[in-house]
Design an enzyme around this catalytic site. Structure first.
Site, PDB file in Angstrom:
ATOM      1  N   PHE A   1       3.240   1.300   6.483  1.00 47.01           N
ATOM      2  CA  PHE A   1       2.279   1.844   5.713  1.00 47.01           C
ATOM      3  C   PHE A   1       1.469   1.049   4.934  1.00 47.01           C
ATOM      4  O   PHE A   1       1.738  -0.201   4.605  1.00 47.01           O
ATOM      5  CB  PHE A   1       2.914   2.925   4.514  1.00 47.01           C
ATOM      6  CG  PHE A   1       3.855   3.864   5.062  1.00 47.01           C
ATOM      7  CD1 PHE A   1       3.350   5.084   5.306  1.00 47.01           C
ATOM      8  CD2 PHE A   1       5.243   3.872   5.235  1.00 47.01           C
ATOM      9  CE1 PHE A   1       4.097   6.345   5.580  1.00 47.01           C
ATOM     10  CE2 PHE A   1       6.048   4.754   5.562  1.00 47.01           C
ATOM     11  CZ  PHE A   1       5.748   5.967   5.528  1.00 47.01           C
ATOM     12  N   ASP A   2       0.068   1.543   4.857  1.00 49.58           N
ATOM     13  CA  ASP A   2      -0.840   0.839   4.259  1.00 49.58           C
ATOM     14  C   ASP A   2      -0.448   1.497   2.620  1.00 49.58           C
ATOM     15  O   ASP A   2       0.361   2.231   2.477  1.00 49.58           O
ATOM     16  CB  ASP A   2      -2.115   1.226   4.183  1.00 49.58           C
ATOM     17  CG  ASP A   2      -3.316   0.696   3.223  1.00 49.58           C
ATOM     18  OD1 ASP A   2      -3.445  -0.670   3.054  1.00 49.58           O
ATOM     19  OD2 ASP A   2      -4.214   1.395   2.969  1.00 49.58           O
ATOM     20  N   LEU A   3      -1.070   0.748   1.624  1.00 49.18           N
ATOM     21  CA  LEU A   3      -0.648   1.311   0.340  1.00 49.18           C
ATOM     22  C   LEU A   3      -1.883   2.015  -0.330  1.00 49.18           C
ATOM     23  O   LEU A   3      -1.660   3.223  -0.583  1.00 49.18           O
ATOM     24  CB  LEU A   3       0.017  -0.093  -0.633  1.00 49.18           C
ATOM     25  CG  LEU A   3       0.004   0.476  -2.109  1.00 49.18           C
ATOM     26  CD1 LEU A   3       1.479   1.029  -2.076  1.00 49.18           C
ATOM     27  CD2 LEU A   3       0.306  -0.823  -2.846  1.00 49.18           C
ATOM     28  N   ASP A   4      -2.909   1.339  -0.749  1.00 49.07           N
ATOM     29  CA  ASP A   4      -3.902   2.055  -1.470  1.00 49.07           C
ATOM     30  C   ASP A   4      -4.782   3.072  -0.673  1.00 49.07           C
ATOM     31  O   ASP A   4      -5.016   2.850   0.548  1.00 49.07           O
ATOM     32  CB  ASP A   4      -5.127   0.952  -1.781  1.00 49.07           C
ATOM     33  CG  ASP A   4      -4.765   0.037  -2.845  1.00 49.07           C
ATOM     34  OD1 ASP A   4      -3.702   0.207  -3.628  1.00 49.07           O
ATOM     35  OD2 ASP A   4      -5.384  -0.860  -3.269  1.00 49.07           O
TER      36      ASP A   4
END
Length: 216
Positions: free
Chosen positions: A8-11
């Site tokens: 996953f990306d975060l932001d």
């Protein structure tokens, strides 16, 4: 090939940091270049590294601008970060089902840890690759390759989830499947242009997608 790993990306993907990021850019730019930037002007800055963004604005002040941005970002983090619906439950279920899960982000580790702790997602991720851990950022494949190596996972068995073209192209460059999130600030059509394998309208859409992929 079955999928056993989700990155996953975060932001903008796991946590809603849009207002925090926009406010941090506007504060910094108004401090150094008063009345030159509006809200819509900073939207393209979401995704690339701070160094890349500020280099295009003023190469002579890059480190100074980054310091100002991060100070405001840290000071206002908890008041401006929000949760996305079904994220916590989905990641919790992925772990319960035995998936390997990791985060690949262009943020600095200190801020990443703040966001994960605030959203209570910190208990789920054994591997978190930040800008501090790599030489090249997404869409270069290095960050994803590092996460896969740490998770002992193969690209063809992994899915990358993100809200920006850096995530989708990064996944494609690393050889993973890709899923874009329709709640991206840049709009659904923006991400569809990069031809992700899947489009999520909410994070829980991941569960039936993975179930179908692993059934075939």
């Amino acid at each position: 090939m079955k999928i056993n790993t989700v990155l996953f990306d975060l932001d903008g993907t796991l946590i809603n940091t849009n207002e925090l990021i926009i406010s941090s850019f506007l504060h910094t730019l108004h401090t150094y270049y008063p009345n030159q930037y509006k809200r819509e002007d900073v939207l393209p800055f979401i995704g690339p590294s701070l160094h890349d963004t500020f280099s295009k604005i003023d190469e002579s002040k890059v480190e100074e601008l980054i310091t100002s941005y991060r100070q405001f970002n840290h000071d206002h983090h908890d008041e401006l970060v929000e949760e996305y619906e079904t994220v916590y439950e989905t990641v919790q279920e992925l772990k319960k089902q035995g998936y390997k899960v990791g985060i690949v982000t262009t943020k600095a580790r200190q801020t990443v840890e703040m966001g994960l702790k605030l959203s209570k997602l910190d208990e789920f991720f054994d591997v978190v690759v930040t800008i501090d851990d790599v030489e090249h950022v997404k869409p270069h494949p290095e960050p994803l390759q590092k996460a896969l190596q740490l998770l002992d996972a193969k690209p063809e068995e992994a899915l990358m989830v993100g809200d920006n073209h850096h995530d989708i192209v990064g996944g494609q460059n690393a050889g993973t499947k890709t899923a874009a999130v329709s709640w991206t600030l840049k709009g659904r059509a923006y991400l569809e242009a990069y031809k992700p394998d899947f489009m999520l309208d909410k994070m829980s859409d991941l569960l039936p997608i993975l179930s179908d992929m692993n059934r075939s």
